[in-house]
Design a protein around this motif. Sequence first.
Motif, PDB file in Angstrom:
ATOM      1  N   LYS A  86      20.650  58.179  29.976  1.00  0.00           N
ATOM      2  CA  LYS A  86      21.651  58.762  30.871  1.00  0.00           C
ATOM      3  C   LYS A  86      21.203  60.155  31.334  1.00  0.00           C
ATOM      4  O   LYS A  86      21.398  60.520  32.487  1.00  0.00           O
ATOM      5  N   ASP A  87      20.589  60.946  30.396  1.00  0.00           N
ATOM      6  CA  ASP A  87      20.074  62.265  30.785  1.00  0.00           C
ATOM      7  C   ASP A  87      18.994  62.122  31.855  1.00  0.00           C
ATOM      8  O   ASP A  87      18.957  62.883  32.830  1.00  0.00           O
ATOM      9  N   GLN A  88      18.128  61.134  31.669  1.00  0.00           N
ATOM     10  CA  GLN A  88      17.067  60.897  32.662  1.00  0.00           C
ATOM     11  C   GLN A  88      17.673  60.469  33.994  1.00  0.00           C
ATOM     12  O   GLN A  88      17.250  60.917  35.059  1.00  0.00           O
ATOM     13  N   GLN A  89      18.673  59.590  33.899  1.00  0.00           N
ATOM     14  CA  GLN A  89      19.365  59.169  35.126  1.00  0.00           C
ATOM     15  C   GLN A  89      20.034  60.365  35.793  1.00  0.00           C
ATOM     16  O   GLN A  89      19.991  60.522  37.001  1.00  0.00           O
ATOM     17  N   LEU A  90      20.676  61.218  34.954  1.00  0.00           N
ATOM     18  CA  LEU A  90      21.344  62.399  35.467  1.00  0.00           C
ATOM     19  C   LEU A  90      20.333  63.321  36.147  1.00  0.00           C
ATOM     20  O   LEU A  90      20.549  63.803  37.261  1.00  0.00           O
ATOM     21  N   THR A  91      19.200  63.548  35.474  1.00  0.00           N
ATOM     22  CA  THR A  91      18.145  64.388  36.049  1.00  0.00           C
ATOM     23  C   THR A  91      17.642  63.766  37.347  1.00  0.00           C
ATOM     24  O   THR A  91      17.466  64.455  38.354  1.00  0.00           O
ATOM     25  N   SER A  92      17.425  62.449  37.314  1.00  0.00           N
ATOM     26  CA  SER A  92      16.958  61.742  38.506  1.00  0.00           C
ATOM     27  C   SER A  92      17.982  61.862  39.629  1.00  0.00           C
ATOM     28  O   SER A  92      17.634  62.129  40.778  1.00  0.00           O
ATOM     29  N   MET A  93      19.261  61.684  39.274  1.00  0.00           N
ATOM     30  CA  MET A  93      20.307  61.763  40.290  1.00  0.00           C
ATOM     31  C   MET A  93      20.464  63.188  40.804  1.00  0.00           C
ATOM     32  O   MET A  93      20.742  63.392  41.991  1.00  0.00           O
ATOM     33  N   GLN A  94      20.296  64.205  39.914  1.00  0.00           N
ATOM     34  CA  GLN A  94      20.353  65.582  40.366  1.00  0.00           C
ATOM     35  C   GLN A  94      19.213  65.862  41.346  1.00  0.00           C
ATOM     36  O   GLN A  94      19.405  66.506  42.368  1.00  0.00           O
ATOM     37  N   HIS A  95      18.036  65.351  40.996  1.00  0.00           N
ATOM     38  CA  HIS A  95      16.886  65.513  41.902  1.00  0.00           C
ATOM     39  C   HIS A  95      17.165  64.812  43.230  1.00  0.00           C
ATOM     40  O   HIS A  95      16.938  65.371  44.310  1.00  0.00           O
ATOM     41  N   GLN A  96      17.662  63.561  43.104  1.00  0.00           N
ATOM     42  CA  GLN A  96      17.974  62.798  44.304  1.00  0.00           C
ATOM     43  C   GLN A  96      19.062  63.510  45.115  1.00  0.00           C
ATOM     44  O   GLN A  96      18.993  63.564  46.352  1.00  0.00           O
ATOM     45  N   ASN A  97      20.051  64.087  44.437  1.00  0.00           N
ATOM     46  CA  ASN A  97      21.108  64.843  45.104  1.00  0.00           C
ATOM     47  C   ASN A  97      20.511  66.043  45.837  1.00  0.00           C
ATOM     48  O   ASN A  97      20.883  66.335  46.978  1.00  0.00           O
ATOM     49  N   GLY A  98      19.576  66.758  45.170  1.00  0.00           N
ATOM     50  CA  GLY A  98      18.907  67.888  45.813  1.00  0.00           C
ATOM     51  C   GLY A  98      18.141  67.444  47.044  1.00  0.00           C
ATOM     52  O   GLY A  98      18.190  68.085  48.101  1.00  0.00           O
TER      53      GLY A  98
END
Length: 161
Positions: free
Chosen positions: A39-51
Amino acid sequence: MDQIKKKMNQLRLESDELTARVEDLQNKIKELEAENLSKDQQLTSMQHQNGVLEAELERLEKSAVDLKKAADEGTQHGTQNESLTRRMQLLEEEAEKADKVLREAHEQLRQTDVKAGHFERRVQALEVERDNWEKKYDELEQKHNATIKELEDFQAEIGTI
């Protein structure tokens, strides 16, 4: 002693159950930690994707502003183009009118040249006629002078007689 053995067996069973339960819980903890890591990796990935998406959104908003500006300029250019087209049509009409006036003036000039040629020939003919009249006048004047001289000579001769 039997009771102690029973109690011990019971405690062993409870211990085994608790050990099994601890192992289950540890496995569950590992699963949850793995899931948490995922989930942390997904969150990081989604934060990156959001950026990335926010940057893309900013780029698209800027592009939209530029496109609106270009559309406004295009509208202005269209208006200017229509204005210039109308002006060009007016200039073409004026050029056609000027060309017509020029053709008419050219035709009048040609007619004037023809008339001038006619009048020049007429002037030449009149000058020839004038020269002839002057010659006749000179001849008649000479005859008149000669006649006057003859008359004077005749009067002088008559006066002597």
